[in-house]
Motif scaffolding. Structure first.
Motif, PDB file in Angstrom:
ATOM      1  N   ALA A 257     -34.273 -33.260 -36.112  1.00 35.41           N
ATOM      2  CA  ALA A 257     -34.287 -31.807 -35.934  1.00 35.41           C
ATOM      3  C   ALA A 257     -33.378 -31.075 -36.906  1.00 35.41           C
ATOM      4  O   ALA A 257     -33.673 -29.954 -37.318  1.00 35.41           O
ATOM      5  N   SER A 258     -32.240 -31.666 -37.273  1.00 31.68           N
ATOM      6  CA  SER A 258     -31.274 -30.965 -38.104  1.00 31.68           C
ATOM      7  C   SER A 258     -30.343 -31.980 -38.752  1.00 31.68           C
ATOM      8  O   SER A 258     -30.439 -33.185 -38.496  1.00 31.68           O
ATOM      9  N   ALA A 259     -29.421 -31.486 -39.594  1.00 33.14           N
ATOM     10  CA  ALA A 259     -28.482 -32.375 -40.265  1.00 33.14           C
ATOM     11  C   ALA A 259     -27.271 -31.575 -40.721  1.00 33.14           C
ATOM     12  O   ALA A 259     -27.375 -30.386 -41.028  1.00 33.14           O
ATOM     13  N   ASP A 260     -26.130 -32.238 -40.763  1.00 31.80           N
ATOM     14  CA  ASP A 260     -24.900 -31.673 -41.314  1.00 31.80           C
ATOM     15  C   ASP A 260     -24.466 -32.474 -42.539  1.00 31.80           C
ATOM     16  O   ASP A 260     -23.281 -32.684 -42.776  1.00 31.80           O
ATOM     17  N   GLY A 261     -25.439 -32.930 -43.306  1.00 30.29           N
ATOM     18  CA  GLY A 261     -25.162 -33.738 -44.487  1.00 30.29           C
ATOM     19  C   GLY A 261     -26.068 -34.949 -44.514  1.00 30.29           C
ATOM     20  O   GLY A 261     -26.827 -35.220 -43.581  1.00 30.29           O
ATOM     21  N   ASP A 262     -25.969 -35.717 -45.604  1.00 34.38           N
ATOM     22  CA  ASP A 262     -26.868 -36.855 -45.798  1.00 34.38           C
ATOM     23  C   ASP A 262     -26.633 -37.977 -44.798  1.00 34.38           C
ATOM     24  O   ASP A 262     -27.518 -38.792 -44.561  1.00 34.38           O
ATOM     25  N   ASN A 263     -25.434 -38.063 -44.218  1.00 35.27           N
ATOM     26  CA  ASN A 263     -25.135 -39.160 -43.289  1.00 35.27           C
ATOM     27  C   ASN A 263     -24.786 -38.645 -41.894  1.00 35.27           C
ATOM     28  O   ASN A 263     -24.103 -39.326 -41.131  1.00 35.27           O
ATOM     29  N   ASN A 264     -25.229 -37.439 -41.551  1.00 35.74           N
ATOM     30  CA  ASN A 264     -24.972 -36.879 -40.223  1.00 35.74           C
ATOM     31  C   ASN A 264     -26.220 -36.120 -39.784  1.00 35.74           C
ATOM     32  O   ASN A 264     -26.286 -34.890 -39.888  1.00 35.74           O
ATOM     33  N   ILE A 265     -27.203 -36.865 -39.305  1.00 39.16           N
ATOM     34  CA  ILE A 265     -28.531 -36.323 -39.010  1.00 39.16           C
ATOM     35  C   ILE A 265     -28.762 -36.359 -37.499  1.00 39.16           C
ATOM     36  O   ILE A 265     -28.488 -37.361 -36.847  1.00 39.16           O
ATOM     37  N   SER A 266     -29.261 -35.259 -36.953  1.00 41.91           N
ATOM     38  CA  SER A 266     -29.409 -35.119 -35.504  1.00 41.91           C
ATOM     39  C   SER A 266     -30.871 -35.252 -35.095  1.00 41.91           C
ATOM     40  O   SER A 266     -31.733 -34.561 -35.648  1.00 41.91           O
ATOM     41  N   PRO A 267     -31.171 -36.113 -34.110  1.00 42.56           N
ATOM     42  CA  PRO A 267     -32.552 -36.219 -33.623  1.00 42.56           C
ATOM     43  C   PRO A 267     -32.894 -35.046 -32.717  1.00 42.56           C
ATOM     44  O   PRO A 267     -32.029 -34.412 -32.113  1.00 42.56           O
ATOM     45  N   GLY A 268     -34.190 -34.768 -32.610  1.00 43.88           N
ATOM     46  CA  GLY A 268     -34.655 -33.754 -31.680  1.00 43.88           C
ATOM     47  C   GLY A 268     -34.668 -34.277 -30.258  1.00 43.88           C
ATOM     48  O   GLY A 268     -34.633 -35.490 -30.020  1.00 43.88           O
ATOM     49  N   GLN A 269     -34.710 -33.360 -29.300  1.00 42.65           N
ATOM     50  CA  GLN A 269     -34.750 -33.767 -27.897  1.00 42.65           C
ATOM     51  C   GLN A 269     -36.061 -34.455 -27.563  1.00 42.65           C
ATOM     52  O   GLN A 269     -37.122 -34.081 -28.082  1.00 42.65           O
ATOM     53  N   GLY A 270     -35.967 -35.453 -26.693  1.00 47.25           N
ATOM     54  CA  GLY A 270     -37.182 -36.045 -26.146  1.00 47.25           C
ATOM     55  C   GLY A 270     -37.820 -35.104 -25.139  1.00 47.25           C
ATOM     56  O   GLY A 270     -37.463 -33.923 -25.057  1.00 47.25           O
ATOM     57  N   ARG A 271     -38.764 -35.634 -24.376  1.00 46.26           N
ATOM     58  CA  ARG A 271     -39.418 -34.792 -23.372  1.00 46.26           C
ATOM     59  C   ARG A 271     -38.374 -34.185 -22.439  1.00 46.26           C
ATOM     60  O   ARG A 271     -37.535 -34.883 -21.873  1.00 46.26           O
ATOM     61  N   THR A 272     -38.404 -32.856 -22.286  1.00 48.92           N
ATOM     62  CA  THR A 272     -37.406 -32.131 -21.501  1.00 48.92           C
ATOM     63  C   THR A 272     -38.114 -31.204 -20.528  1.00 48.92           C
ATOM     64  O   THR A 272     -38.982 -30.425 -20.929  1.00 48.92           O
ATOM     65  N   VAL A 273     -37.755 -31.302 -19.253  1.00 44.16           N
ATOM     66  CA  VAL A 273     -38.365 -30.475 -18.205  1.00 44.16           C
ATOM     67  C   VAL A 273     -37.293 -29.558 -17.627  1.00 44.16           C
ATOM     68  O   VAL A 273     -36.197 -30.006 -17.274  1.00 44.16           O
ATOM     69  N   ARG A 274     -37.618 -28.268 -17.541  1.00 46.70           N
ATOM     70  CA  ARG A 274     -36.686 -27.290 -16.977  1.00 46.70           C
ATOM     71  C   ARG A 274     -37.386 -26.505 -15.867  1.00 46.70           C
ATOM     72  O   ARG A 274     -38.524 -26.064 -16.038  1.00 46.70           O
ATOM     73  N   LEU A 275     -36.687 -26.322 -14.771  1.00 45.93           N
ATOM     74  CA  LEU A 275     -37.176 -25.515 -13.645  1.00 45.93           C
ATOM     75  C   LEU A 275     -36.307 -24.261 -13.573  1.00 45.93           C
ATOM     76  O   LEU A 275     -35.081 -24.358 -13.507  1.00 45.93           O
ATOM     77  N   LEU A 276     -36.954 -23.105 -13.556  1.00 45.47           N
ATOM     78  CA  LEU A 276     -36.232 -21.843 -13.588  1.00 45.47           C
ATOM     79  C   LEU A 276     -36.727 -20.946 -12.476  1.00 45.47           C
ATOM     80  O   LEU A 276     -37.942 -20.801 -12.263  1.00 45.47           O
ATOM     81  N   ALA A 277     -35.780 -20.368 -11.738  1.00 42.23           N
ATOM     82  CA  ALA A 277     -36.110 -19.375 -10.711  1.00 42.23           C
ATOM     83  C   ALA A 277     -35.501 -18.042 -11.131  1.00 42.23           C
ATOM     84  O   ALA A 277     -34.334 -17.979 -11.527  1.00 42.23           O
ATOM     85  N   VAL A 278     -36.301 -16.977 -11.045  1.00 45.34           N
ATOM     86  CA  VAL A 278     -35.875 -15.660 -11.501  1.00 45.34           C
ATOM     87  C   VAL A 278     -36.035 -14.665 -10.359  1.00 45.34           C
ATOM     88  O   VAL A 278     -37.099 -14.613  -9.712  1.00 45.34           O
ATOM     89  N   ALA A 279     -34.978 -13.889 -10.110  1.00 41.91           N
ATOM     90  CA  ALA A 279     -35.015 -12.872  -9.049  1.00 41.91           C
ATOM     91  C   ALA A 279     -34.734 -11.503  -9.650  1.00 41.91           C
ATOM     92  O   ALA A 279     -33.882 -11.365 -10.539  1.00 41.91           O
ATOM     93  N   LYS A 280     -35.426 -10.490  -9.157  1.00 42.77           N
ATOM     94  CA  LYS A 280     -35.194  -9.094  -9.537  1.00 42.77           C
ATOM     95  C   LYS A 280     -34.678  -8.330  -8.326  1.00 42.77           C
ATOM     96  O   LYS A 280     -35.205  -8.496  -7.222  1.00 42.77           O
ATOM     97  N   PHE A 281     -33.663  -7.493  -8.539  1.00 38.75           N
ATOM     98  CA  PHE A 281     -33.083  -6.731  -7.440  1.00 38.75           C
ATOM     99  C   PHE A 281     -33.150  -5.241  -7.785  1.00 38.75           C
ATOM    100  O   PHE A 281     -33.069  -4.859  -8.934  1.00 38.75           O
TER     101      PHE A 281
END
Length: 281
Positions: A257-281
């Motif tokens: 996904a990204s890198a901070d140089g030739d020897n510092n490379i970051s993998p992307g996230q694997g499968r990620t599930v998020r549950l979100l509840a939203v309330a309006k007042f």
């Protein structure tokens, strides 16, 4: 200035004085720098129809060496000149439907004094000039009352145009004129579609694509391009509550996904599930 119903002229200028001081309490060292910068801007807008406009713009802006948080001074950055940005752009905006708009732009962005990490000299940066030539377009809004879409494509050709340290013996940098700028893919695609089946249920699916890029501007380590598929499910509970489930990277695809140089490379996230509840007042 509205010259006519279909022609507008826009102009402006901004003056910035950056007078910044930093006290390093570990070493009791004071660092200070003052920059006086003038940023002009001009544009023309042509509207042959009420739902269609063409524009051209020229602008100059600056970023001081301390960065956008005005706090990154050290013995190295205090010596750096402000980054300069000169942008030339032409584009179009078109309201195809009342709630569906298409935008497109072709641009050239010249950036001077850009600090880039030099992998050949750990802990040091070089100030370079870069030129970005690109094309962007996006379709966003409602195709029908129930179908919402957002489709975008960008072509970005970002290259090094000058390196003051290149070719000077022991000070030679691997960041050379003609190299691609780090972490900038040539092609990017994004697509998101949401469909509202009824007042209670909705679903969305999207795709993003990044072509290959480089971990740093020495262009020695390439990050391969990748596709990622995301989805979401929406449920309205009542007038105040709704819940949604988002699944990123449905197919659990591995990618860099990204890198901070030739020897510092970051993998992307694997499968990620998020549950979100939203309330309006």
């Amino acid at each position: 200035i509205d010259v006519t119903r279909w022609l507008q002229l826009i102009g402006g200028v901004r003056f910035d004085r950056f007078d910044l001081s930093v006290l390093d309490q570990n070493t009791n060292t004071n660092l200070n720098r003052v920059d006086n910068l003038v940023s002009p801007q001009a544009a023309i807008v042509i509207k042959p129809r009420d739902n269609l406009s063409f524009y051209g713009v020229y602008s100059v802006s600056y970023l001081p060496a301390s960065g956008d948080q005005f706090s990154a001074f050290n013995n190295g950055t205090v010596l750096l000149d402000p980054q300069g940005f000169e942008n030339k752009e032409v584009g179009v905006k078109w309201n195809i439907l009342p709630h569906l708009i298409y935008t497109a732009a072709v641009y050239q962005l010249d950036r001077t004094n850009a600090p880039l990490t030099d992998p050949a000299h750990a802990g040091f940066s070089v100030q370079t000039n870069t030129r970005v030539r690109g094309f962007e377009n996006e379709l966003t809004g409602y195709i029908t009352d129930a179908w919402q879409t957002k489709l975008g494509y960008a072509y970005t050709d970002a290259k090094i145009t000058a390196n003051p340290r290149a070719g000077f013996g022991a000070g030679t940098s691997n960041i050379l004129v003609g190299n691609r700028v780090q972490l900038v893919p040539l092609h990017q695609i994004s697509l998101w579609n949401k469909y509202q089946f009824d007042p209670w249920w909705g679903a969305g699916v999207g795709i993003i694509y990044f072509s290959d890029s480089f971990a740093s501007s020495d262009d020695l380590v390439k990050l391969p391009g990748f596709w990622r598929v995301d989805a979401a499910l929406y449920r309205k509970i009542d007038e105040n509550w709704r819940v949604q489930v988002n699944v990123e990277n449905i197919f659990d695809k591995g990618y860099w996904a990204s890198a901070d140089g030739d020897n510092n490379i970051s993998p992307g996230q694997g499968r990620t599930v998020r549950l979100l509840a939203v309330a309006k007042f």
